[in-house]
Write a protein that holds these residues in place. Structure first.
Motif, PDB file in Angstrom:
ATOM      1  N   ASN A  90       0.831  -1.207   0.000  1.00  0.00           N
ATOM      2  CA  ASN A  90       0.000   0.000   0.000  1.00  0.00           C
ATOM      3  C   ASN A  90       0.862   1.252   0.000  1.00  0.00           C
ATOM      4  O   ASN A  90       0.563   2.226  -0.693  1.00  0.00           O
ATOM      5  N   TRP A  91       1.969   1.229   0.754  1.00  0.00           N
ATOM      6  CA  TRP A  91       2.867   2.384   0.776  1.00  0.00           C
ATOM      7  C   TRP A  91       3.505   2.578  -0.599  1.00  0.00           C
ATOM      8  O   TRP A  91       3.622   3.707  -1.074  1.00  0.00           O
ATOM      9  N   LEU A  92       3.879   1.487  -1.253  1.00  0.00           N
ATOM     10  CA  LEU A  92       4.466   1.593  -2.593  1.00  0.00           C
ATOM     11  C   LEU A  92       3.455   2.143  -3.600  1.00  0.00           C
ATOM     12  O   LEU A  92       3.818   2.928  -4.484  1.00  0.00           O
ATOM     13  N   ARG A  93       2.183   1.766  -3.452  1.00  0.00           N
ATOM     14  CA  ARG A  93       1.139   2.347  -4.317  1.00  0.00           C
ATOM     15  C   ARG A  93       1.017   3.844  -4.060  1.00  0.00           C
ATOM     16  O   ARG A  93       0.867   4.640  -4.984  1.00  0.00           O
ATOM     17  N   SER A  94       1.080   4.222  -2.794  1.00  0.00           N
ATOM     18  CA  SER A  94       1.030   5.636  -2.431  1.00  0.00           C
ATOM     19  C   SER A  94       2.234   6.379  -3.014  1.00  0.00           C
ATOM     20  O   SER A  94       2.100   7.507  -3.493  1.00  0.00           O
ATOM     21  N   LEU A  95       3.388   5.747  -2.996  1.00  0.00           N
ATOM     22  CA  LEU A  95       4.591   6.334  -3.579  1.00  0.00           C
ATOM     23  C   LEU A  95       4.395   6.584  -5.071  1.00  0.00           C
ATOM     24  O   LEU A  95       4.718   7.660  -5.580  1.00  0.00           O
ATOM     25  N   ALA A  96       3.839   5.618  -5.776  1.00  0.00           N
ATOM     26  CA  ALA A  96       3.593   5.776  -7.215  1.00  0.00           C
ATOM     27  C   ALA A  96       2.610   6.918  -7.470  1.00  0.00           C
ATOM     28  O   ALA A  96       2.813   7.737  -8.377  1.00  0.00           O
ATOM     29  N   SER A  97       1.575   6.994  -6.675  1.00  0.00           N
ATOM     30  CA  SER A  97       0.569   8.046  -6.830  1.00  0.00           C
ATOM     31  C   SER A  97       1.168   9.429  -6.527  1.00  0.00           C
ATOM     32  O   SER A  97       0.946  10.387  -7.277  1.00  0.00           O
ATOM     33  N   SER A  98       1.928   9.531  -5.454  1.00  0.00           N
ATOM     34  CA  SER A  98       2.567  10.801  -5.106  1.00  0.00           C
ATOM     35  C   SER A  98       3.566  11.221  -6.170  1.00  0.00           C
ATOM     36  O   SER A  98       3.698  12.413  -6.465  1.00  0.00           O
ATOM     37  N   THR A  99       4.259  10.265  -6.723  1.00  0.00           N
ATOM     38  CA  THR A  99       5.229  10.564  -7.774  1.00  0.00           C
ATOM     39  C   THR A  99       4.538  11.195  -8.972  1.00  0.00           C
ATOM     40  O   THR A  99       5.016  12.190  -9.524  1.00  0.00           O
ATOM     41  N   GLU A 100       3.397  10.653  -9.376  1.00  0.00           N
ATOM     42  CA  GLU A 100       2.648  11.227 -10.500  1.00  0.00           C
ATOM     43  C   GLU A 100       2.243  12.667 -10.222  1.00  0.00           C
ATOM     44  O   GLU A 100       2.292  13.508 -11.114  1.00  0.00           O
ATOM     45  N   ARG A 101       1.828  12.945  -8.989  1.00  0.00           N
ATOM     46  CA  ARG A 101       1.376  14.294  -8.634  1.00  0.00           C
ATOM     47  C   ARG A 101       2.531  15.274  -8.481  1.00  0.00           C
ATOM     48  O   ARG A 101       2.391  16.453  -8.796  1.00  0.00           O
ATOM     49  N   CYS A 102       3.665  14.818  -7.979  1.00  0.00           N
ATOM     50  CA  CYS A 102       4.744  15.735  -7.602  1.00  0.00           C
ATOM     51  C   CYS A 102       5.818  15.930  -8.660  1.00  0.00           C
ATOM     52  O   CYS A 102       6.548  16.922  -8.610  1.00  0.00           O
ATOM     53  N   LEU A 103       5.958  15.028  -9.594  1.00  0.00           N
ATOM     54  CA  LEU A 103       7.035  15.177 -10.584  1.00  0.00           C
ATOM     55  C   LEU A 103       6.924  16.434 -11.436  1.00  0.00           C
ATOM     56  O   LEU A 103       7.945  16.955 -11.869  1.00  0.00           O
ATOM     57  N   PRO A 104       5.723  16.990 -11.663  1.00  0.00           N
ATOM     58  CA  PRO A 104       5.691  18.273 -12.379  1.00  0.00           C
ATOM     59  C   PRO A 104       6.479  19.378 -11.672  1.00  0.00           C
ATOM     60  O   PRO A 104       6.904  20.338 -12.306  1.00  0.00           O
ATOM     61  N   LEU A 105       6.731  19.241 -10.382  1.00  0.00           N
ATOM     62  CA  LEU A 105       7.558  20.220  -9.666  1.00  0.00           C
ATOM     63  C   LEU A 105       8.990  20.223 -10.185  1.00  0.00           C
ATOM     64  O   LEU A 105       9.718  21.189  -9.985  1.00  0.00           O
ATOM     65  N   ALA A 106       9.402  19.144 -10.833  1.00  0.00           N
ATOM     66  CA  ALA A 106      10.771  19.039 -11.344  1.00  0.00           C
ATOM     67  C   ALA A 106      10.950  19.800 -12.662  1.00  0.00           C
ATOM     68  O   ALA A 106      12.070  19.976 -13.122  1.00  0.00           O
TER      69      ALA A 106
END
Length: 155
Positions: A43-59
């Motif tokens: 579940n944490w790894l799924r959350s990591l994938a979801s957060s990555t999708e949302r936050c990578l535009p910051l890069a």
């Protein structure tokens, strides 16, 4: 959960080398991890994938200014604790944690099962965020992430 995340880091060179969730769950169970811990880790790894999708535009180049200061909300502070926030700041100052990865770490750390996070816990989560993005990490920072603290993970 944290022991499973460390196991993944130690046994899979890149996130792409990890098997699908169903197969990974079977492999983790075969190694001896508890079912509840396996579910928490997946579940944490799924959350990591979801957060990555949302936050990578910051890069992107139009993302936050490099000199910008991150202000933590009261909820983030309660979830992370001063020790974890101090370690996140250390990673930022060392150049190991750019703003996009910092936000991924903060989001996923708030998905943890205990609050505030211990230093050992935030180190494992930071290691996994960096691993998930295949980020280059300075050798000394890498050693600090792997350092065994007095309150070794017991969750």
């Amino acid at each position: 959960m944290y022991d499973i995340l460390v196991y993944l880091f130690e046994n899979y060179y890149t996130p792409q080398s990890c098997p699908r969730a169903e197969i990974l769950a079977s492999k983790l169970a075969a190694v001896g991890f508890e079912h509840d811990d396996i579910n928490d880790a997946l579940n944490w790894l799924r959350s990591l994938a979801s957060s990555t999708e949302r936050c990578l535009p910051l890069a992107l180049p139009e993302g936050p200014h490099p000199a910008a200061t991150r202000i933590y909300t009261s909820n983030e502070y309660a979830a992370l604790g001063s020790e974890a926030i101090g370690f996140i700041t250390f990673l930022e100052i060392s150049g190991s944690l750019p703003p996009a990865l910092r936000e991924i770490l903060i989001e996923t750390a708030q998905e943890a099962d205990s609050f505030p996070l211990s230093l050992s816990e935030i180190k494992v989560l930071a290691l996994m965020v960096l691993w998930s993005q295949e980020a280059e990490v300075d050798h000394l920072v890498f050693e600090e992430l792997l350092a065994d603290d007095d309150n070794r993970l017991s969750h």
